[in-house]
Write a protein that holds these residues in place. Structure first.
Motif, PDB file in Angstrom:
ATOM      1  N   PRO A 137       0.741  -1.133   0.086  1.00 14.39           N
ATOM      2  CA  PRO A 137      -0.093   0.100  -0.012  1.00 14.39           C
ATOM      3  C   PRO A 137       0.970   1.245  -0.011  1.00 14.39           C
ATOM      4  O   PRO A 137       1.641   1.382   0.826  1.00 14.39           O
ATOM      5  CB  PRO A 137      -0.764  -0.101   1.466  1.00 14.39           C
ATOM      6  CG  PRO A 137      -0.900  -1.643   1.594  1.00 14.39           C
ATOM      7  CD  PRO A 137       0.570  -1.991   1.186  1.00 14.39           C
ATOM      8  N   GLY A 138       0.393   2.250  -0.868  1.00 19.40           N
ATOM      9  CA  GLY A 138       1.245   3.337  -0.839  1.00 19.40           C
ATOM     10  C   GLY A 138       2.693   3.609  -1.753  1.00 19.40           C
ATOM     11  O   GLY A 138       3.115   4.669  -1.858  1.00 19.40           O
ATOM     12  N   TRP A 139       3.241   2.430  -1.974  1.00 26.75           N
ATOM     13  CA  TRP A 139       4.285   2.262  -2.838  1.00 26.75           C
ATOM     14  C   TRP A 139       4.012   1.813  -4.235  1.00 26.75           C
ATOM     15  O   TRP A 139       3.175   0.812  -4.457  1.00 26.75           O
ATOM     16  CB  TRP A 139       5.224   1.354  -2.227  1.00 26.75           C
ATOM     17  CG  TRP A 139       5.910   1.874  -0.961  1.00 26.75           C
ATOM     18  CD1 TRP A 139       5.881   2.849  -0.423  1.00 26.75           C
ATOM     19  CD2 TRP A 139       6.578   1.003   0.045  1.00 26.75           C
ATOM     20  NE1 TRP A 139       6.504   3.029   0.835  1.00 26.75           N
ATOM     21  CE2 TRP A 139       6.843   1.876   1.136  1.00 26.75           C
ATOM     22  CE3 TRP A 139       6.859  -0.520   0.310  1.00 26.75           C
ATOM     23  CZ2 TRP A 139       7.536   1.493   2.280  1.00 26.75           C
ATOM     24  CZ3 TRP A 139       7.449  -0.799   1.423  1.00 26.75           C
ATOM     25  CH2 TRP A 139       7.618  -0.042   2.408  1.00 26.75           C
ATOM     26  N   PRO A 140       4.643   2.502  -5.076  1.00 27.47           N
ATOM     27  CA  PRO A 140       4.681   1.900  -6.649  1.00 27.47           C
ATOM     28  C   PRO A 140       5.075   0.490  -6.850  1.00 27.47           C
ATOM     29  O   PRO A 140       6.112   0.247  -6.138  1.00 27.47           O
ATOM     30  CB  PRO A 140       5.073   2.803  -7.480  1.00 27.47           C
ATOM     31  CG  PRO A 140       6.364   3.364  -6.306  1.00 27.47           C
ATOM     32  CD  PRO A 140       5.677   3.481  -5.304  1.00 27.47           C
ATOM     33  N   GLU A 141       4.564  -0.297  -7.898  1.00 35.00           N
ATOM     34  CA  GLU A 141       5.061  -1.668  -7.870  1.00 35.00           C
ATOM     35  C   GLU A 141       6.147  -1.609  -8.593  1.00 35.00           C
ATOM     36  O   GLU A 141       6.890  -0.754  -9.435  1.00 35.00           O
ATOM     37  CB  GLU A 141       3.973  -2.633  -9.036  1.00 35.00           C
ATOM     38  CG  GLU A 141       2.478  -2.637  -8.314  1.00 35.00           C
ATOM     39  CD  GLU A 141       1.911  -3.794  -8.963  1.00 35.00           C
ATOM     40  OE1 GLU A 141       2.406  -4.701  -9.464  1.00 35.00           O
ATOM     41  OE2 GLU A 141       0.510  -3.546  -8.966  1.00 35.00           O
ATOM     42  N   GLY A 142       7.162  -2.205  -8.209  1.00 33.23           N
ATOM     43  CA  GLY A 142       8.621  -2.375  -8.511  1.00 33.23           C
ATOM     44  C   GLY A 142       8.745  -2.651 -10.072  1.00 33.23           C
ATOM     45  O   GLY A 142       7.969  -3.336 -10.848  1.00 33.23           O
ATOM     46  N   GLU A 143      10.060  -2.206 -10.534  1.00 31.82           N
ATOM     47  CA  GLU A 143      10.262  -2.568 -11.983  1.00 31.82           C
ATOM     48  C   GLU A 143      11.690  -3.113 -11.939  1.00 31.82           C
ATOM     49  O   GLU A 143      12.587  -2.711 -11.173  1.00 31.82           O
ATOM     50  CB  GLU A 143      10.212  -1.182 -12.805  1.00 31.82           C
ATOM     51  CG  GLU A 143       9.079  -0.406 -12.845  1.00 31.82           C
ATOM     52  CD  GLU A 143       8.868   1.015 -13.753  1.00 31.82           C
ATOM     53  OE1 GLU A 143      10.379   1.138 -14.081  1.00 31.82           O
ATOM     54  OE2 GLU A 143       8.249   1.593 -13.536  1.00 31.82           O
ATOM     55  N   GLY A 144      11.676  -4.492 -12.575  1.00 26.80           N
ATOM     56  CA  GLY A 144      12.815  -5.086 -12.794  1.00 26.80           C
ATOM     57  C   GLY A 144      12.803  -6.248 -13.459  1.00 26.80           C
ATOM     58  O   GLY A 144      11.584  -6.551 -14.062  1.00 26.80           O
ATOM     59  N   SER A 145      13.835  -6.797 -14.159  1.00 29.12           N
ATOM     60  CA  SER A 145      13.760  -7.856 -14.765  1.00 29.12           C
ATOM     61  C   SER A 145      14.005  -9.039 -14.207  1.00 29.12           C
ATOM     62  O   SER A 145      15.311  -9.721 -14.166  1.00 29.12           O
ATOM     63  CB  SER A 145      14.927  -7.673 -15.984  1.00 29.12           C
ATOM     64  OG  SER A 145      16.202  -7.705 -15.348  1.00 29.12           O
ATOM     65  N   GLY A 146      12.776  -9.617 -13.668  1.00 33.43           N
ATOM     66  CA  GLY A 146      13.130 -11.141 -12.999  1.00 33.43           C
ATOM     67  C   GLY A 146      12.705 -10.595 -11.374  1.00 33.43           C
ATOM     68  O   GLY A 146      12.708  -9.762 -10.866  1.00 33.43           O
TER      69      GLY A 146
END
Length: 393
Positions: A137-146
Motif C-alpha cells: 500500500p502506498g508504494w509503486p509496484e517495482g520495476e525490474g527484470s525478474g
C-alpha cells in the motif's frame, strides 16, 4: 504462568487469526496479551483477552490515504511501537507478530531476551525466486527484470522508510544495527499460517507451515438472515470486507447474479455497500453462512478466501492490487474453484464471464473436493508448536 504477547496492525482479517491462536494457547493454560489497532480492543475484551491498543484506527488509514499519508502513518507507527511494545512485553515469555508493519517487535523481543516468531498469512509475502513481491500500500509496484530484482527493489524501499529510525532505536537499546529491515522482521524461519492445499509454501523457503489459524464461530445468524435464506434458493454473496471495490464492481455483480436467476446478499463491510433492492448484512458468521450460498464474490482477503474454500462454495475474486489479494485470486483460479479478475481492469463483460465459470456445476464439484482436503487445526498446531519448541519449559 506462561504469557505470550501477540501483535498485528491491520484489518479484521489480520486480527482474527491471532485471536484463534490466542484461544488455543489459553486452552493450554497460557495467558495471552494482544497488541492491536484500537477499534478491535472491545472485540478482544468481549473474548476475555487483554488488549493493548497500538497506533491510529486502521480504518482511517485504509480509507483513501495518499502515498504521503501512508508514509507518515508508517513512521508514526514505528515510534508508537517502541513506546508501547516494551511495557506490553513485560512478563511475557514470547512475542508472536503478524505482518511487515511490526517493524519494532523483533528489537523489543531481543532487548527483553524472549523468543520472537514472525507469521505471514500467504507465501507470496516471503522473498522467493518463484514469485514477485506483493503490491505494498502506498508504494509503486517495482520495476525490474525478474523476481530477484523486484525483491531487491522491495528491500530498498523498506530500508528507505525504516532503517534509520529502527537502528536509532536499536542503538538506544544497546543492539547492533540492522542492514536489511524486511528480512530482519521476517526472521530466519518465518511461520506460514495458510492452508497447505490452498496456499502451500514455496519450494526452497525455510518456513513452518501450520495451516490457517481459524476458530470455531458459534454465533447464530441473525433471524432476518435466516428467514431470507429459507425464502428461496441459495443466493450469491457480494462483499469486499475492508477493501473498497473498484467502481461499479458491486453493481455489476448484482446484475450478473440476477441475470442468472440468483438472489443477492450484500455485505456492507468497511466500504459501506448498500445497493438498492438487495438484502444487506453487517458482520455475520461466515462459517454458518457460506455453506448456504451459490457463490461468494469478494476481494481476495486471506480469511474470506479460505472460509469460502472450506465451505466448498465457488468464488469470484475481484481483488484490488494490494497486499496478498491478487495472490489469493490466483490460487482460486489455479485450483478451479472459481474465477479471478484484475479489479482495476474488470468490466461488466469480464465479470459476467467469471460468473459463468464460478456457477458451473464442475466448479462447484471442484470446490467441494478442495474443501474435503483442507485442514482445520492450524491454530492448534501452532499453539502446540509454540509450547514444544519456542516457549521455555
Amino acid at each position: 504462568m506462561t504469557r505470550v504477547l501477540l501483535s498485528t496492525y491491520g484489518t479484521l482479517g489480520d486480527v482474527e487469526p491471532l485471536v484463534a491462536l490466542a484461544g488455543q494457547l489459553r486452552g493450554f493454560g497460557v495467558d495471552v496479551r494482544m497488541c492491536v489497532p484500537p477499534e478491535f480492543a472491545d472485540r478482544l475484551a468481549g473474548l476475555g483477552i487483554e488488549a493493548v491498543p497500538v497506533g491510529p484506527p486502521v480504518r482511517a488509514v485504509t480509507r483513501g490515504a495518499t502515498a504521503a499519508e501512508l508514509t507518515r502513518y508508517r513512521a508514526e507507527l514505528l515510534e508508537t511501537q517502541f513506546d508501547v511494545f516494551p511495557p506490553a512485553a513485560e512478563g511475557c515469555d514470547a512475542l508472536v507478530v503478524a505482518g511487515l508493519a511490526q517493524v519494532a517487535a523483533r528489537s523489543v523481543a531481543e532487548a527483553a531476551g524472549i523468543p520472537y516468531v514472525y507469521v505471514t498469512y500467504a507465501a507470496v509475502n516471503l522473498p522467493s525466486p518463484h514469485h514477485a513481491p506483493p503490491p505494498r500500500p502506498g508504494w509503486p509496484e517495482g520495476e525490474g527484470s525478474g523476481h530477484a530484482a523486484l525483491w531487491a527493489v522491495d528491500a530498498e524501499r523498506v530500508n528507505a522508510q525504516f532503517r534509520e529510525p529502527l537502528n536509532r532505536h536499536r542503538a538506544a537499546l544497546g543492539l547492533a544495527p540492522v542492514e536489511n529491515v524486511r528480512d530482519h522482521v521476517y526472521s530466519g524461519r518465518p511461520w506460514l499460517a495458510a492452508d497447505p492445499v490452498l496456499g502451500p509454501a514455496v519450494p526452497g523457503l525455510d518456513v513452518v507451515q501450520t495451516g490457517a489459524w481459524t476458530r470455531v464461530d458459534e454465533r447464530p445468524l441473525p433471524p432476518s438472515l435466516v428467514d431470507f435464506l429459507a425464502a428461496g434458493e441459495p443466493p450469491v454473496y457480494v462483499g469486499f470486507g475492508s477493501i473498497g471495490p473498484a467502481p461499479d464492481i458491486a453493481r455489476w455483480s448484482v446484475e450478473a447474479s440476477r441475470a442468472r436467476g440468483y438472489r443477492v446478499l450484500v455485505s456492507r463491510g468497511w466500504a459501506d455497500l448498500d445497493l438498492a433492492d438487495c438484502f444487506t448484512i453487517g458482520d455475520v458468521n461466515h462459517q454458518r453462512l457460506f455453506a448456504r450460498l451459490a457463490a461468494v464474490v469478494h476481494h481476495g482477503g486471506a480469511g474470506t478466501t479460505q472460509a469460502a474454500a472450506r465451505a466448498g462454495v465457488p468464488q469470484v475474486v475481484v481483488p484490488v492490487r494490494v497486499a496478498d489479494n491478487p495472490y489469493w485470486a490466483g490460487q482460486v483460479a489455479a485450483h478451479g474453484v472459481g474465477a479471478a479478475l484484475n479489479g482495476p481492469t474488470a468490466t461488466a463483460e469480464s465479470l459476467s464471464a467469471a460468473f459463468d465459470t464460478a456457477l458451473a456445476p464442475a466448479t462447484r464439484a471442484r470446490a467441494a473436493a478442495l474443501s474435503a482436503r483442507m485442514r482445520t487445526d492450524g491454530a492448534a498446531v501452532a499453539a502446540r508448536r509454540l509450547l514444544d519448541e519456542v516457549l521455555p519449559s
